[in-house]
Design a protein around this motif. Structure first.
Motif, PDB file in Angstrom:
ATOM      1  N   GLU A 131      -8.109 -10.061   7.865  1.00 26.91           N
ATOM      2  CA  GLU A 131      -8.323  -8.654   7.534  1.00 26.91           C
ATOM      3  C   GLU A 131      -7.149  -7.778   7.972  1.00 26.91           C
ATOM      4  OE1 GLU A 131     -10.776  -7.308   5.758  1.00 26.91           O
ATOM      5  OE2 GLU A 131     -11.455  -9.363   5.402  1.00 26.91           O
ATOM      6  N   VAL A 132      -6.620  -8.047   9.155  1.00 27.03           N
ATOM      7  CA  VAL A 132      -5.513  -7.235   9.672  1.00 27.03           C
ATOM      8  C   VAL A 132      -4.235  -7.476   8.883  1.00 27.03           C
ATOM      9  CG1 VAL A 132      -3.997  -6.872  11.663  1.00 27.03           C
ATOM     10  CG2 VAL A 132      -6.469  -7.037  11.994  1.00 27.03           C
ATOM     11  N   PHE A 133      -3.986  -8.757   8.532  1.00 29.36           N
ATOM     12  CA  PHE A 133      -2.749  -9.110   7.827  1.00 29.36           C
ATOM     13  C   PHE A 133      -3.006  -9.378   6.343  1.00 29.36           C
ATOM     14  CE2 PHE A 133      -1.794 -10.430  12.277  1.00 29.36           C
ATOM     15  CZ  PHE A 133      -0.729  -9.561  12.490  1.00 29.36           C
ATOM     16  N   LYS A 134      -3.822  -8.544   5.751  1.00 29.63           N
ATOM     17  CA  LYS A 134      -4.106  -8.660   4.316  1.00 29.63           C
ATOM     18  C   LYS A 134      -2.865  -8.250   3.529  1.00 29.63           C
ATOM     19  CE  LYS A 134      -8.254  -8.096   3.084  1.00 29.63           C
ATOM     20  NZ  LYS A 134      -9.603  -7.526   2.808  1.00 29.63           N
ATOM     21  N   LYS A 135      -2.417  -9.162   2.667  1.00 24.89           N
ATOM     22  CA  LYS A 135      -1.152  -8.937   1.956  1.00 24.89           C
ATOM     23  C   LYS A 135      -1.281  -7.846   0.891  1.00 24.89           C
ATOM     24  CE  LYS A 135       0.818 -12.215   4.276  1.00 24.89           C
ATOM     25  NZ  LYS A 135       1.740 -11.868   5.385  1.00 24.89           N
ATOM     26  N   ARG A 136      -0.227  -7.004   0.805  1.00 25.02           N
ATOM     27  CA  ARG A 136      -0.150  -5.946  -0.197  1.00 25.02           C
ATOM     28  C   ARG A 136       1.280  -5.923  -0.742  1.00 25.02           C
ATOM     29  NH1 ARG A 136      -1.573  -0.582   2.609  1.00 25.02           N
ATOM     30  NH2 ARG A 136      -0.158  -1.429   4.181  1.00 25.02           N
ATOM     31  N   TRP A 137       1.549  -4.987  -1.608  1.00 20.93           N
ATOM     32  CA  TRP A 137       2.884  -4.926  -2.197  1.00 20.93           C
ATOM     33  C   TRP A 137       3.958  -4.716  -1.146  1.00 20.93           C
ATOM     34  CZ3 TRP A 137       5.895  -0.634  -1.471  1.00 20.93           C
ATOM     35  CH2 TRP A 137       5.249   0.535  -1.076  1.00 20.93           C
ATOM     36  N   LYS A 138       3.613  -4.066  -0.025  1.00 19.13           N
ATOM     37  CA  LYS A 138       4.594  -3.804   1.010  1.00 19.13           C
ATOM     38  C   LYS A 138       5.136  -5.091   1.642  1.00 19.13           C
ATOM     39  CE  LYS A 138       3.056   0.771   2.617  1.00 19.13           C
ATOM     40  NZ  LYS A 138       2.630   1.534   3.809  1.00 19.13           N
ATOM     41  N   ASN A 139       4.346  -6.173   1.545  1.00 15.98           N
ATOM     42  CA  ASN A 139       4.763  -7.414   2.183  1.00 15.98           C
ATOM     43  C   ASN A 139       5.702  -8.239   1.312  1.00 15.98           C
ATOM     44  OD1 ASN A 139       1.395  -7.254   2.773  1.00 15.98           O
ATOM     45  ND2 ASN A 139       2.817  -7.048   4.484  1.00 15.98           N
ATOM     46  N   ALA A 140       5.852  -7.836   0.058  1.00 20.12           N
ATOM     47  CA  ALA A 140       6.686  -8.615  -0.857  1.00 20.12           C
ATOM     48  C   ALA A 140       8.160  -8.278  -0.668  1.00 20.12           C
ATOM     49  CB  ALA A 140       6.269  -8.346  -2.306  1.00 20.12           C
ATOM     50  N   MET A 141       8.988  -9.257  -0.969  1.00 22.32           N
ATOM     51  CA  MET A 141      10.440  -9.019  -0.960  1.00 22.32           C
ATOM     52  C   MET A 141      10.813  -8.232  -2.214  1.00 22.32           C
ATOM     53  SD  MET A 141      11.817 -10.496   1.719  1.00 22.32           S
ATOM     54  CE  MET A 141      13.486 -11.064   1.318  1.00 22.32           C
ATOM     55  N   PRO A 142      11.715  -7.282  -2.161  1.00 25.94           N
ATOM     56  CA  PRO A 142      12.447  -6.805  -0.979  1.00 25.94           C
ATOM     57  C   PRO A 142      11.816  -5.576  -0.331  1.00 25.94           C
ATOM     58  CG  PRO A 142      13.460  -5.869  -2.910  1.00 25.94           C
ATOM     59  CD  PRO A 142      12.253  -6.658  -3.404  1.00 25.94           C
ATOM     60  N   PHE A 143      10.568  -5.231  -0.763  1.00 23.12           N
ATOM     61  CA  PHE A 143       9.965  -3.971  -0.310  1.00 23.12           C
ATOM     62  C   PHE A 143       9.817  -3.889   1.208  1.00 23.12           C
ATOM     63  CE2 PHE A 143       8.197  -4.824  -4.591  1.00 23.12           C
ATOM     64  CZ  PHE A 143       8.771  -3.765  -5.262  1.00 23.12           C
ATOM     65  N   LYS A 144       9.552  -5.038   1.858  1.00 21.45           N
ATOM     66  CA  LYS A 144       9.298  -5.028   3.293  1.00 21.45           C
ATOM     67  C   LYS A 144      10.475  -4.468   4.096  1.00 21.45           C
ATOM     68  CE  LYS A 144       8.471  -9.383   4.034  1.00 21.45           C
ATOM     69  NZ  LYS A 144       8.288 -10.649   4.790  1.00 21.45           N
ATOM     70  N   PHE A 145      11.661  -4.493   3.506  1.00 24.84           N
ATOM     71  CA  PHE A 145      12.835  -3.993   4.221  1.00 24.84           C
ATOM     72  C   PHE A 145      13.028  -2.487   4.050  1.00 24.84           C
ATOM     73  CE2 PHE A 145      13.999  -8.500   3.381  1.00 24.84           C
ATOM     74  CZ  PHE A 145      14.083  -8.908   4.710  1.00 24.84           C
ATOM     75  N   PHE A 146      12.196  -1.867   3.208  1.00 27.61           N
ATOM     76  CA  PHE A 146      12.397  -0.450   2.917  1.00 27.61           C
ATOM     77  C   PHE A 146      11.178   0.414   3.255  1.00 27.61           C
ATOM     78  CE2 PHE A 146      15.164  -2.872   0.091  1.00 27.61           C
ATOM     79  CZ  PHE A 146      16.394  -2.295   0.364  1.00 27.61           C
ATOM     80  N   VAL A 147      10.182  -0.181   3.917  1.00 24.98           N
ATOM     81  CA  VAL A 147       9.009   0.590   4.323  1.00 24.98           C
ATOM     82  C   VAL A 147       8.986   0.689   5.842  1.00 24.98           C
ATOM     83  CG1 VAL A 147       7.643  -0.029   2.299  1.00 24.98           C
ATOM     84  CG2 VAL A 147       7.544  -1.481   4.345  1.00 24.98           C
ATOM     85  N   PHE A 159      -6.534  -2.533  11.268  1.00 22.97           N
ATOM     86  CA  PHE A 159      -6.404  -3.115  12.602  1.00 22.97           C
ATOM     87  C   PHE A 159      -7.395  -2.452  13.555  1.00 22.97           C
ATOM     88  CE2 PHE A 159      -2.904  -4.429  15.883  1.00 22.97           C
ATOM     89  CZ  PHE A 159      -3.794  -5.323  16.449  1.00 22.97           C
ATOM     90  N   MET A 160      -7.456  -1.124  13.527  1.00 25.83           N
ATOM     91  CA  MET A 160      -8.350  -0.391  14.410  1.00 25.83           C
ATOM     92  C   MET A 160      -9.811  -0.755  14.172  1.00 25.83           C
ATOM     93  SD  MET A 160      -8.765   3.747  14.882  1.00 25.83           S
ATOM     94  CE  MET A 160      -6.984   3.939  14.900  1.00 25.83           C
ATOM     95  N   GLN A 161     -10.181  -0.887  12.892  1.00 26.49           N
ATOM     96  CA  GLN A 161     -11.570  -1.223  12.580  1.00 26.49           C
ATOM     97  C   GLN A 161     -11.943  -2.596  13.103  1.00 26.49           C
ATOM     98  OE1 GLN A 161     -13.993   0.839  11.256  1.00 26.49           O
ATOM     99  NE2 GLN A 161     -15.187  -0.867  12.085  1.00 26.49           N
ATOM    100  N   GLN A 162     -11.033  -3.567  12.960  1.00 27.72           N
ATOM    101  CA  GLN A 162     -11.298  -4.913  13.477  1.00 27.72           C
ATOM    102  C   GLN A 162     -11.406  -4.906  14.999  1.00 27.72           C
ATOM    103  OE1 GLN A 162     -12.061  -7.696  11.635  1.00 27.72           O
ATOM    104  NE2 GLN A 162     -12.082  -6.135  10.017  1.00 27.72           N
ATOM    105  N   LEU A 163     -10.585  -4.108  15.654  1.00 25.82           N
ATOM    106  CA  LEU A 163     -10.670  -4.002  17.108  1.00 25.82           C
ATOM    107  C   LEU A 163     -11.986  -3.354  17.533  1.00 25.82           C
ATOM    108  CD1 LEU A 163      -7.026  -2.902  18.004  1.00 25.82           C
ATOM    109  CD2 LEU A 163      -8.078  -5.115  18.501  1.00 25.82           C
ATOM    110  N   PHE A 203     -10.563   0.955  24.769  1.00 29.95           N
ATOM    111  CA  PHE A 203      -9.891  -0.342  24.777  1.00 29.95           C
ATOM    112  C   PHE A 203      -9.122  -0.587  23.477  1.00 29.95           C
ATOM    113  CE2 PHE A 203     -12.088  -1.400  28.583  1.00 29.95           C
ATOM    114  CZ  PHE A 203     -11.499  -2.548  29.090  1.00 29.95           C
ATOM    115  N   TYR A 204      -9.747  -0.189  22.350  1.00 30.47           N
ATOM    116  CA  TYR A 204      -9.093  -0.490  21.074  1.00 30.47           C
ATOM    117  C   TYR A 204      -7.750   0.227  20.961  1.00 30.47           C
ATOM    118  CZ  TYR A 204     -10.628   4.025  19.086  1.00 30.47           C
ATOM    119  OH  TYR A 204     -10.818   5.356  18.835  1.00 30.47           O
ATOM    120  N   LYS A 205      -7.637   1.431  21.542  1.00 33.94           N
ATOM    121  CA  LYS A 205      -6.370   2.154  21.480  1.00 33.94           C
ATOM    122  C   LYS A 205      -5.316   1.464  22.349  1.00 33.94           C
ATOM    123  CE  LYS A 205      -4.101   6.568  22.411  1.00 33.94           C
ATOM    124  NZ  LYS A 205      -4.263   7.978  22.840  1.00 33.94           N
ATOM    125  N   ALA A 206      -5.714   1.000  23.527  1.00 33.14           N
ATOM    126  CA  ALA A 206      -4.775   0.307  24.408  1.00 33.14           C
ATOM    127  C   ALA A 206      -4.243  -0.951  23.741  1.00 33.14           C
ATOM    128  CB  ALA A 206      -5.459  -0.044  25.729  1.00 33.14           C
TER     129      ALA A 206
END
Length: 321
Positions: free
Chosen positions: A76-92, A101-105, A153-156
């Motif tokens: 859930e935290v590392f759910k892939k989106r367009w931001k994870n694709a090359m070459p976009f990840k280098f420009f976001v 992430f917060m919801q899972q915590l 705790f979740y914020k820490a």
């Protein structure tokens, strides 16, 4: 397995999804000893993924429960989106959402604050690390520090695991605690027991768990051909591994009376910090680490004393942080 001393401390490295190595190993320990670790651990210390584990155990989630939740947590935290694709990840600015992430915590830690934790679990302590980019220093988030009393705790944990390029900065100030020297927080844990909690080191067992170490991949002469960008991952790995090793040597040098047990496994392949699909291999390495713990196969090569005189001349145990 060697018995634990009066005070049992867990220190857990950062490593993204490879935190599953520690959850699986600790689950096996619980099953073998027929105990719940929250019932016998007095202090948990963690960085990044290690902070998730440290916080979960502190608020009374067993390692067995956490290990069962961890695969879905990572998916859930590392759910892939367009931001994870090359070459976009280098420009976001970041690839993953803080909200997911917060919801899972929150699903694991609820909304418990440090102050509420102190009231509910007065004999337990938890420490995690985060890097303050405003003041350019590591911060130690402790359940008994008044300035963090109202932190949930979740914020820490979110602050400790906000790895640059992966997650946004927390409160415009805090990023992953592994950015400093404390991705492996074993020295922080040892310092806390003796100089903050005033425990007799002869009554402390400190178990330190790594998140897997990639075997060397650079062949002789290959570095001569690295481009400027090609150097980046090797430099980062060098900083990380050197810092991790240093923490182990410092504990061994300055806290010789501790029952210190460091466990690490070598990875046969490179597992990216956000590769949730690798959970099967991660569990396999967790089983390997569990066998080391249960058979008392401490990594003595890491616990050498050859550099003790040099280390003692460079650092002061009384004022390390």
């Amino acid at each position: 397995m060697k018995p634990f001393r009066k005070h049992l401390v867990l220190a857990i490295d950062g490593g993204g999804v490879r935190g599953g190595i520690a959850t699986r190993a600790l689950r096996r320990v619980e099953e073998k000893l027929n105990i719940r670790l929250p019932d016998i651990v007095n202090l948990t210390v963690g960085t990044s993924a290690g902070a998730i584990i440290a916080a979960a155990l502190a608020v009374d989630l067993s390692a067995t429960e956490l290990d069962g939740l961890f695969p879905n947590f990572c998916e859930e935290v590392f759910k892939k989106r367009w931001k994870n694709a090359m070459p976009f990840k280098f420009f976001v600015n970041h690839q993953y959402s803080n909200q997911a992430f917060m919801q899972q915590l929150k699903n694991i830690l609820a909304d418990m604050t440090f102050e509420e934790f102190k009231q509910k679990h007065p004999t337990r302590k938890m420490v995690t690390t985060t890097f303050d980019v405003i003041h350019n220093k590591t911060r130690f988030l402790k359940t008994d520090k008044p300035q963090y009393a109202n932190w949930p705790f979740y914020k820490a944990v979110l602050a400790s695991a906000a790895a640059p390029t992966y997650f946004p900065v927390v409160d415009g100030q805090y990023i992953d605690g592994g950015v400093g020297s404390y991705n492996n927080p074993c020295y922080l844990a040892a310092y806390e027991t003796q100089y903050v909690l005033n425990w007799d080191p002869g009554e402390v067992t400190l178990i330190s768990l790594g998140a897997g170490r990639t075997l060397p991949s650079v062949r002789p002469g290959e570095a001569d051909k690295f481009s400027a960008l090609g150097w980046i991952p090797h430099i980062l790995d060098g900083f990380s591994y050197s810092a991790d090793d240093q923490q182990v040597r410092l504990v061994d040098t300055f806290f010789p009376d501790l029952d210190f047990r460091r466990y690490q496994v070598d990875l046969e392949e490179n597992i990216a910090l956000d590769d949730a699909s690798a959970i099967g291999n991660i569990h396999r390495y967790g089983e390997q680490m569990a066998d080391m713990i249960l058979n008392d196969e401490v990594d003595r090569a890491m616990l050498h004393r050859e550099g003790r005189k040099f280390a003692a001349s460079q650092f002061s145990a009384a004022n390390p942080i």
